[in-house]
Design a protein around this motif. Structure first.
Motif, PDB file in Angstrom:
ATOM      1  N   PRO A  68      36.151  42.245  41.587  1.00 45.86           N
ATOM      2  CA  PRO A  68      36.489  41.768  40.239  1.00 45.86           C
ATOM      3  C   PRO A  68      35.507  40.729  39.706  1.00 45.86           C
ATOM      4  O   PRO A  68      35.161  40.740  38.519  1.00 45.86           O
ATOM      5  CB  PRO A  68      37.888  41.173  40.420  1.00 45.86           C
ATOM      6  N   PHE A  78      32.425  42.540  38.508  1.00 45.20           N
ATOM      7  CA  PHE A  78      32.623  43.147  37.184  1.00 45.20           C
ATOM      8  C   PHE A  78      32.494  42.101  36.074  1.00 45.20           C
ATOM      9  O   PHE A  78      31.850  42.334  35.055  1.00 45.20           O
ATOM     10  CB  PHE A  78      34.002  43.809  37.104  1.00 45.20           C
ATOM     11  N   LEU A 100      38.320  41.614  32.527  1.00 44.57           N
ATOM     12  CA  LEU A 100      37.997  42.472  33.670  1.00 44.57           C
ATOM     13  C   LEU A 100      38.500  41.867  34.974  1.00 44.57           C
ATOM     14  O   LEU A 100      39.009  42.581  35.841  1.00 44.57           O
ATOM     15  CB  LEU A 100      36.480  42.680  33.763  1.00 44.57           C
ATOM     16  N   SER A 123      41.234  44.099  36.972  1.00 45.19           N
ATOM     17  CA  SER A 123      40.838  44.671  38.267  1.00 45.19           C
ATOM     18  C   SER A 123      41.582  44.009  39.427  1.00 45.19           C
ATOM     19  O   SER A 123      41.920  44.678  40.417  1.00 45.19           O
ATOM     20  CB  SER A 123      39.326  44.544  38.465  1.00 45.19           C
ATOM     21  N   SER A 124      41.875  42.717  39.314  1.00 45.75           N
ATOM     22  CA  SER A 124      42.634  42.043  40.372  1.00 45.75           C
ATOM     23  C   SER A 124      44.047  42.591  40.478  1.00 45.75           C
ATOM     24  O   SER A 124      44.573  42.795  41.587  1.00 45.75           O
ATOM     25  CB  SER A 124      42.684  40.538  40.103  1.00 45.75           C
ATOM     26  N   SER A 167      41.435  38.871  45.790  1.00 46.46           N
ATOM     27  CA  SER A 167      41.654  39.114  44.361  1.00 46.46           C
ATOM     28  C   SER A 167      42.679  38.152  43.791  1.00 46.46           C
ATOM     29  O   SER A 167      42.516  37.633  42.685  1.00 46.46           O
ATOM     30  CB  SER A 167      42.119  40.559  44.138  1.00 46.46           C
ATOM     31  N   ALA A 187      40.330  53.961  39.167  1.00 41.35           N
ATOM     32  CA  ALA A 187      40.186  52.732  38.386  1.00 41.35           C
ATOM     33  C   ALA A 187      38.787  52.131  38.517  1.00 41.35           C
ATOM     34  O   ALA A 187      38.202  51.688  37.523  1.00 41.35           O
ATOM     35  CB  ALA A 187      41.234  51.711  38.820  1.00 41.35           C
ATOM     36  N   PHE A 188      38.246  52.124  39.726  1.00 41.50           N
ATOM     37  CA  PHE A 188      36.995  51.397  39.957  1.00 41.50           C
ATOM     38  C   PHE A 188      35.763  52.281  40.139  1.00 41.50           C
ATOM     39  O   PHE A 188      34.642  51.841  39.838  1.00 41.50           O
ATOM     40  CB  PHE A 188      37.142  50.508  41.192  1.00 41.50           C
ATOM     41  N   THR A 236      33.474  52.882  37.057  1.00 39.39           N
ATOM     42  CA  THR A 236      32.942  51.604  36.580  1.00 39.39           C
ATOM     43  C   THR A 236      31.840  51.087  37.504  1.00 39.39           C
ATOM     44  O   THR A 236      30.795  50.606  37.034  1.00 39.39           O
ATOM     45  CB  THR A 236      34.068  50.555  36.462  1.00 39.39           C
ATOM     46  N   ILE A 288      38.533  51.020  33.717  1.00 39.39           N
ATOM     47  CA  ILE A 288      39.459  50.516  34.747  1.00 39.39           C
ATOM     48  C   ILE A 288      40.912  50.779  34.358  1.00 39.39           C
ATOM     49  O   ILE A 288      41.707  51.278  35.161  1.00 39.39           O
ATOM     50  CB  ILE A 288      39.220  49.012  34.981  1.00 39.39           C
TER      51      ILE A 288
END
Length: 518
Positions: free
Chosen positions: A113, A116, A127, A131-132, A366, A425-426, A429, A448
């Motif tokens: 995270p 990003f 972000l 993402s976390s 995270s 999700a990741f 990206t 994401i």
């Protein structure tokens, strides 16, 4: 298993678990700050990086989920292994070096995270938060799958109640992860990776010798495999029926998840140098090729070796227990060396622990480093964040423990859902952040959010006559989630403001290698 055999197996387990806890304690004294706790000071060597990355990846799925599904449905299930092998190769070839460079160039990012946020110059921390949250949600499920695998193993081997067995496994994993952090996790994963490999190769080869090569197909036929032996051994058949195109794509699609797995990517970020990383690549690819082949081989050989017992019924237990049953029968009946059998059973425990510890650590990083220090209290002292990280490790383990409480939970199902969520999700990206300079903040956010939500909708919300879209179409949610995320990153990036000159310069520095890397 006799009482004497059981004692020797218990001795093997006790020695193994004590060793893991001692490693955690030894690294606890060396862990001074959050960079030590989450990345080991970027000091991983090639062997530790390679084996810890792959051991943390494969989990109990490799020794229980994969052999179990091959045992039940046939070699058609090996398409998952093929997809994972291709994904591993691409991850090491195309992601590892650039990600290590970029995380250093992007303000020495410690977590995915944070990378990003720094890569896309996200001043509003959208972000970081998004993402976390994705990591914590899906890693809790992923960790639960490892806990469940450990509980099932202790239950089968020792006859201990599943819930007591689950508790024992959680306490040990939690112990060394809590104390030693990243280096403890990677060192134990290195040992566990070696142990997994030895067990994967030795046990099925010995069982194959007892079955006899000439007898294999005859015995398989007696087990009443669906569709007959020819269908069972046909890679284009599944459960006695021809494999459709969507089925094959769904299984190969598992490989897409690799470029979005934080617990694997963090190993790339932590390696000492690019030279070490290149050497790690070779070690890791060989390890995963051998491991996946023998994981599938176990399912086939186990069906013949354990006959007349046929797993998967109410009286015999789950097919996911095939490797455990093979070890117990081999070393307590055919070859009476129960201590060695106990060591190989520790190989299954190693697979379980090597993933659970990594997932606990990444989820904790995270929550503490990204959410707490990054958003809630940016001025928090490093010592306080380190203590909070350890507390969060305990909290996440407790939630995963509750999810795994149901003894009927499927290891394969839990892993499948978590893998899809993180990969969709990741993955896109990460990929585009490294290879497409036009990717921007808006595109990353869209990728994401859309990837994670697609998996949740596809797998959990019954939209068609009480069924989910995944059940109706048969298409793995990772494939559709990855595709939607990839498209939206491109579309939103092109429709919104282009990256700044500073972001473009950072991209060129990483691409060209014109930066200090050591």
């Amino acid at each position: 298993m006799s009482k004497t055999d059981l004692v020797w197996v218990l001795v093997a387990f006790a020695v193994y678990m004590l060793g893991m806890l001692l490693i955690g304690f030894s690294f606890m004294r060396k862990t001074k700050n959050t960079e030590d706790y989450f990345l080991g000071g970027r000091g991983l060597g090639k062997w530790v990086a390679a084996l810890s990355a792959q051991a943390s990846d494969m989990s109990g799925w490799l020794l229980m989920g994969l052999p179990g599904t091959v045992y039940a449905l046939g070699t058609g299930q090996s398409w998952i292994a093929i997809g994972l092998f291709l994904g591993t190769v691409c991850n090491w070839l195309f992601i590892s070096t650039r990600l290590r460079r970029y995380t250093i160039r992007a303000n020495n990012s410690l977590t995915l995270p944070e990378y990003f946020e720094n890569r896309f110059h996200d001043k509003r921390r959208i972000l970081l938060i998004a993402s976390s949250i994705v990591i914590v949600i899906f890693f809790v499920v992923y960790t639960a799958s490892a806990f469940a695998a450990g509980g099932k193993m202790f239950n089968i081997v020792f006859g201990v109640d599943y819930h007591i067995a689950l508790t024992i496994g959680v306490v040990v994993i939690l112990g060394y992860t809590f104390m030693g952090g990243f280096m403890a996790v990677c060192t134990t994963d290195f040992i566990q990776g070696l142990l997994m490999l030895v067990g994967l190769m030795t046990v099925p080869i010995l069982c194959y010798a007892f079955v006899g090569p000439a007898n294999l197909t005859d015995i398989l036929a007696q087990t009443n495999v669906a569709g007959g032996v020819d269908s069972y051994l046909n890679i284009f058949h599944n459960g006695g029926k021809p494999f459709g195109f969507i089925d094959i794509i769904s299984q190969i699609g598992w490989g897409l998840g690799y470029c979005g797995m934080p617990h694997i990517l963090v190993r790339f970020m932590a390696v000492k140098s690019e030279k070490e990383l290149k050497q790690s690549r070779i070690i890791a690819i060989i390890w995963v090729a051998v491991s996946l082949f023998f994981g599938c081989f176990i399912g086939i050989i186990g069906r013949a070796y354990l006959f007349p017992t046929i797993l998967g019924t109410e009286t015999t237990g789950s097919a996911e227990n095939v490797f455990i049953n093979m070890i117990v029968q081999l070393f307590t009946k055919d070859i009476r060396i129960p201590f060695i059998g106990g060591i190989f059973l520790c190989g299954i425990l190693a697979a379980i622990m090597s993933t659970a510890d990594s997932q606990l650590l990444v989820a904790a990083s995270s929550a503490s480093e990204d959410l707490y220090k990054g958003v809630i209290n940016p001025k928090a002292k490093d010592k306080n964040v380190l203590m909070l990280s350890r507390i969060i490790v305990v909290c996440i383990a407790a939630i995963a423990y509750l999810i795994a409480w149901n003894p009927n939970s499927s290891i394969m199902g839990l892993v499948s859902n978590a893998w899809a969520g993180l990969g969709a999700a990741f993955g896109p990206t990460v990929l585009l952040s490294l290879y497409w300079k036009r990717a921007n903040l808006g595109g990353a956010i869209a990728g994401i959010v859309s990837g994670g939500l697609t998996v949740i909708v596809w797998d959990y919300i019954p939209l068609v006559n009480g069924q989910t879209l995944g059940a109706v179409t048969g298409l793995y949610s990772l494939v559709i989630g990855f595709a939607i995320s990839l498209v939206l990153i491109v579309v939103v990036s092109l429709l919104t403001k282009a990256p700044s000159a500073e972001m473009l310069q950072e991209f060129e520095d990483v691409r060209s290698g014109k930066m200090e890397l050591e």
